[in-house]
Motif scaffolding. Structure first.
Motif, short mmCIF file in Angstrom:
data_model
loop_
_atom_site.label_atom_id
_atom_site.label_comp_id
_atom_site.label_asym_id
_atom_site.label_seq_id
_atom_site.Cartn_x
_atom_site.Cartn_y
_atom_site.Cartn_z
N THR A 271 12.81 8.23 5.63
CA THR A 271 13.85 9.05 5.02
C THR A 271 14.82 8.19 4.21
O THR A 271 15.01 7.01 4.51
CB THR A 271 14.64 9.83 6.10
OG1 THR A 271 15.66 10.60 5.45
CG2 THR A 271 15.32 8.92 7.11
N ASN A 272 15.39 8.82 3.19
CA ASN A 272 16.48 8.16 2.45
C ASN A 272 17.83 8.59 3.01
O ASN A 272 18.85 8.06 2.64
CB ASN A 272 16.43 8.55 0.96
CG ASN A 272 15.15 8.13 0.28
OD1 ASN A 272 14.60 8.85 -0.55
ND2 ASN A 272 14.63 6.98 0.62
N HIS A 273 17.81 9.61 3.87
CA HIS A 273 19.08 10.20 4.34
C HIS A 273 19.09 10.34 5.85
O HIS A 273 18.93 11.45 6.37
CB HIS A 273 19.26 11.60 3.72
CG HIS A 273 19.18 11.61 2.23
ND1 HIS A 273 20.23 11.25 1.42
CD2 HIS A 273 18.15 11.91 1.39
CE1 HIS A 273 19.86 11.35 0.16
NE2 HIS A 273 18.60 11.74 0.12
N LEU B 100 4.89 -8.10 1.39
CA LEU B 100 6.04 -7.27 1.77
C LEU B 100 7.29 -8.15 1.81
O LEU B 100 7.33 -9.14 2.54
CB LEU B 100 5.74 -6.71 3.16
CG LEU B 100 6.48 -5.48 3.63
CD1 LEU B 100 6.39 -4.36 2.63
CD2 LEU B 100 5.89 -5.03 4.98
N ILE B 101 8.27 -7.77 1.00
CA ILE B 101 9.46 -8.63 0.88
C ILE B 101 10.62 -7.98 1.62
O ILE B 101 11.27 -7.06 1.11
CB ILE B 101 9.81 -8.83 -0.61
CG1 ILE B 101 8.59 -9.39 -1.35
CG2 ILE B 101 11.01 -9.75 -0.76
CD1 ILE B 101 8.72 -9.34 -2.86
N LEU B 102 10.85 -8.42 2.84
CA LEU B 102 11.93 -7.86 3.66
C LEU B 102 12.77 -9.00 4.22
O LEU B 102 12.31 -10.14 4.27
CB LEU B 102 11.33 -7.06 4.83
CG LEU B 102 10.53 -5.80 4.44
CD1 LEU B 102 9.93 -5.16 5.67
CD2 LEU B 102 11.40 -4.81 3.69
N LYS C 70 9.71 1.18 2.20
CA LYS C 70 9.36 1.90 3.44
C LYS C 70 7.87 2.29 3.43
O LYS C 70 7.14 1.99 4.36
CB LYS C 70 10.26 3.15 3.58
CG LYS C 70 11.75 2.77 3.70
CD LYS C 70 12.64 3.95 3.86
CE LYS C 70 12.76 4.83 2.63
NZ LYS C 70 13.34 4.14 1.45
N SER C 71 7.46 2.95 2.34
CA SER C 71 6.04 3.36 2.28
C SER C 71 5.14 2.14 2.22
O SER C 71 4.07 2.11 2.83
CB SER C 71 5.78 4.20 1.04
OG SER C 71 6.75 5.19 0.92
N THR C 72 5.59 1.14 1.48
CA THR C 72 4.78 -0.08 1.36
C THR C 72 4.57 -0.72 2.73
O THR C 72 3.50 -1.25 3.04
CB THR C 72 5.47 -1.07 0.40
OG1 THR C 72 5.79 -0.37 -0.79
CG2 THR C 72 4.60 -2.24 0.07
N THR C 73 5.61 -0.66 3.57
CA THR C 73 5.50 -1.23 4.91
C THR C 73 4.40 -0.52 5.70
O THR C 73 3.57 -1.17 6.36
CB THR C 73 6.84 -1.07 5.67
OG1 THR C 73 7.85 -1.74 4.92
CG2 THR C 73 6.77 -1.63 7.06
N1 LIG Z 1 10.33 -4.62 0.32
C1 LIG Z 1 9.35 -4.55 -0.58
N2 LIG Z 1 8.37 -5.46 -0.60
C2 LIG Z 1 7.39 -5.40 -1.53
N3 LIG Z 1 7.31 -4.44 -2.47
C3 LIG Z 1 8.27 -3.51 -2.49
C4 LIG Z 1 9.33 -3.52 -1.55
N4 LIG Z 1 10.14 -2.49 -1.82
C5 LIG Z 1 9.60 -1.85 -2.85
N5 LIG Z 1 8.48 -2.45 -3.27
C6 LIG Z 1 7.63 -2.03 -4.40
O1 LIG Z 1 8.26 -0.92 -5.00
C7 LIG Z 1 7.43 0.21 -5.07
C8 LIG Z 1 8.05 1.38 -4.31
O2 LIG Z 1 8.18 1.00 -2.94
P1 LIG Z 1 8.08 2.04 -1.73
O3 LIG Z 1 7.38 3.27 -2.17
O4 LIG Z 1 7.54 1.32 -0.56
O5 LIG Z 1 9.59 2.38 -1.51
P2 LIG Z 1 10.22 3.44 -0.51
O6 LIG Z 1 11.32 2.74 0.22
O7 LIG Z 1 9.18 4.06 0.32
O8 LIG Z 1 10.82 4.48 -1.53
P3 LIG Z 1 11.14 6.03 -1.32
O9 LIG Z 1 12.24 6.13 -0.33
O10 LIG Z 1 11.57 6.47 -2.69
O11 LIG Z 1 9.88 6.69 -0.89
C9 LIG Z 1 6.10 -0.19 -4.49
O12 LIG Z 1 5.20 -0.26 -5.55
C10 LIG Z 1 6.28 -1.58 -3.92
O13 LIG Z 1 5.31 -2.42 -4.44
#
Ligand SMILES: Nc1ncnc2c1ncn2[C@@H]1O[C@H](COP(=O)(O)OP(=O)(O)OP(=O)(O)O)[C@@H](O)[C@H]1O
Length: 513
Positions: free
Chosen positions: A374-376, A225-227, A270-273
């Motif tokens: 959420t995105n919003h 996870l890259i934050l 977000k979902s990845t987290t």
């Molecule tokens: N911070 C991160 N660290 C590692 N991988 C990431 C990160 N952000 C995005 N990714 C990669 O990008 C893809 C999409 O990420 P993710 O679904 O977590 O984004 P999200 O913020 O939930 O997007 P949305 O708002 O569209 O649902 C995943 O396959 C993930 O591997």
């Protein structure tokens, strides 16, 4: 002679009962010599078996029955099939909408029974449950088709399993000791948890207020996870602190629940987290989309109620569920015409008032962890995200400096990097210090806070094993992104106002002046 039962039922089996011989009993007896000491006659008819011991010592009969009993317990031939549920034997039923169904199914799978099954239902749905062709990656798995019956020995007991296709499992033990069934369930639960270490289970709704299908995803390491610094560690520590302090909540009179909102641009993680957190904490995810058909105030309440504690209830894109207010006013609608169309498409049957009620409800499970994304965030009603409902809000932004370098290193870790024992993606033959320098260059070439990690990963995928090429290709990629973004804006304008049509529309406007 009518006597009290003599044998103890500590092993769960029925006691032997001595009954008077019925008057009409007149079978022809067989005689045999037991232990070369006692003569016994056996008479059998369709409903009874009578033993007569040729001895004045009553213990001989007891010993004989005891020995018969032990012989029965140890035998290797399964007892006859048990039909119906009116037997005295202990039985348990597991319905497919309960997690215990999955424990039992996977446990049965691990016991290598059902080898005699020849009829299967196959599924390619992602799941850990079911039988896969040996040695193959689990692209397809099978379950015995409807109403199959299986008998096997578990510890020292005979078990009968009735499997009703995709809906129910009944387990019957050849014992009347309830603890045997409870031991079996516990063994299944432990086995399931052990296997879950390498995966994360995501429970989906069946559209009727129940948790239905389980999708097993491979566990995602927290380190991937890259934050920006500290975010994921803080979040993890907060959840751990919450789960470990149940008593404090009880003492303080505060409901033991915690809500998190992860908000920000798409593709920022977000979902990845949530996925990585669940793996790290050994929790399961219960996922519901408020915009799904069949999800309304009632069904959502039921789902909240039946989400087990020590699990994550995930609501993705919570803003899609309902407009800012339940009664979408003209003022809000006209503020952003495009958004209005989007909302109408995703209009949920869940109302804001309904959701607030559910979040506050006393029937909501204690120990519940809710994560909404959420995105919003600006579209969410302030009442929804006030503390008590949402306790922690975390902003996800487009990639900045350290993240840019980090994502580069993830793709090109270098062959000798200890974090890359598999060596799946190499550093293209470059040394660690060369890769360091390229990572700096990569981060410097990309405008900060402009692209998501998802976008960058998409780009880097095209340069697997070629870190130099990845850096050199950046200017062309950025130019392409900007061109596509400009086109998207023009398309968006046309959707809101069809009379505006890209270059042509500009000319028309020019003519108006
Ligand atoms: N911070 C991160 N660290 C590692 N991988 C990431 C990160 N952000 C995005 N990714 C990669 O990008 C893809 C999409 O990420 P993710 O679904 O977590 O984004 P999200 O913020 O939930 O997007 P949305 O708002 O569209 O649902 C995943 O396959 C993930 O591997």
């Amino acid at each position: 002679m009518d006597r009290d039962p003599r044998f103890k039922s500590g092993d769960g089996y029925l006691d032997a009962v001595y009954e008077p011989v019925p008057n009409s009993y007149d079978p022809s007896p067989d005689l045999f010599h037991w232990k070369k000491r006692h003569w016994i006659t056996v008479s059998v008819d369709t409903s009874a078996l009578m033993l007569e011991v040729w001895s004045l010592n009553q213990n001989v009969l007891d010993d004989f029955i005891q020995e018969a009993r032990e012989f029965y317990l140890k035998r290797s031939v399964p007892p006859p099939e048990i039909i119906g549920s009116d037997s005295l034997l202990v039985a348990g039923t597991f319905e497919s909408d309960d997690i215990s169904y999955t424990w039992i199914l996977e446990y049965l799978q691990s016991q290598n029974i059902m080898t005699d099954v020849v009829e299967f239902n196959f599924s390619t749905q992602q799941s850990a449950a079911g039988w896969s062709p040996k040695g193959k990656k689990e692209t397809i798995h099978a379950l015995p088709s409807s109403s199959s019956v299986h008998r096997f020995r578990w510890r020292s007991h005979w078990v009968q399993v009735n499997l009703y296709r995709d809906s129910q499992i009944t387990i019957r033990f050849h014992s009347c000791d309830k603890s045997v069934l409870l031991d079996f369930i516990e063994a299944a639960r432990l086995k399931y948890n052990e296997a879950a270490i390498s995966r994360v289970n995501v429970h989906l709704t069946d559209g009727y207020a129940n948790w239905g299908r389980v999708v097993a995803k491979s566990r995602r390491s927290f380190s991937t996870l890259i934050l920006p610094d500290g975010i994921k560690e803080t979040l993890l520590a907060d959840i751990q602190e919450f789960t470990e302090n149940e008593q404090w909540y009880a003492f303080a009179g505060v409901p033991h629940r915690r809500g998190y909102l992860l908000y920000g641009d798409p593709g920022t993680g977000k979902s990845t987290t949530v996925h990585a957190l669940a793996g790290e904490l050994g929790m399961e995810i219960y996922f519901v989309s408020l915009a799904s058909p069949g999800v309304n105030n009632h069904t959502l309440g039921e789902l909240f109620h039946s989400t087990p504690s020590h699990s994550i209830l995930l609501i993705e894109d919570i803003d899609c569920a309902f407009p800012l207010r339940d009664d979408l006013s003209d003022e809000v609608a006209s503020r952003d015409g495009y958004r209005e169309t989007e909302m109408a498409e995703h209009r949920s049957e869940v109302t804001l008032a309904g959701l607030l009620n559910i979040l506050d409800s006393v029937v909501s499970q204690e120990g519940r962890i809710l994560i909404a994304t959420t995105n919003h965030i600006d579209q969410l009603d302030p009442a929804l995200i006030r503390p008590g409902r949402i306790d922690v809000k975390i902003k996800y932004s487009l990639a900045v400096d350290a993240q840019l370098e980090n994502v580069f290193h993830r793709f090109y870790p270098g062959d000798k990097d200890p974090a890359n024992p598999s060596g799946v993606q190499s550093g293209g033959g470059l040394t660690v210090s060369e890769l360091e320098a390229l990572a700096h260059e990569f981060a410097a070439a990309i405008p900060h806070s402009k692209y998501s990690i998802a976008q960058l990963q998409g780009y880097l995928l095209a340069w697997k094993n070629n870190p130099r090429g990845a850096v050199q290709g950046i200017p062309a990629w950025i130019a392409l992104q900007e061109m596509e973004a400009a086109q998207a804006v023009r398309r968006g304008r046309r959707e809101v106002n069809p009379s505006v049509g890209g270059d042509t529309a500009d000319t028309v406007h020019g003519g108006d002046d």
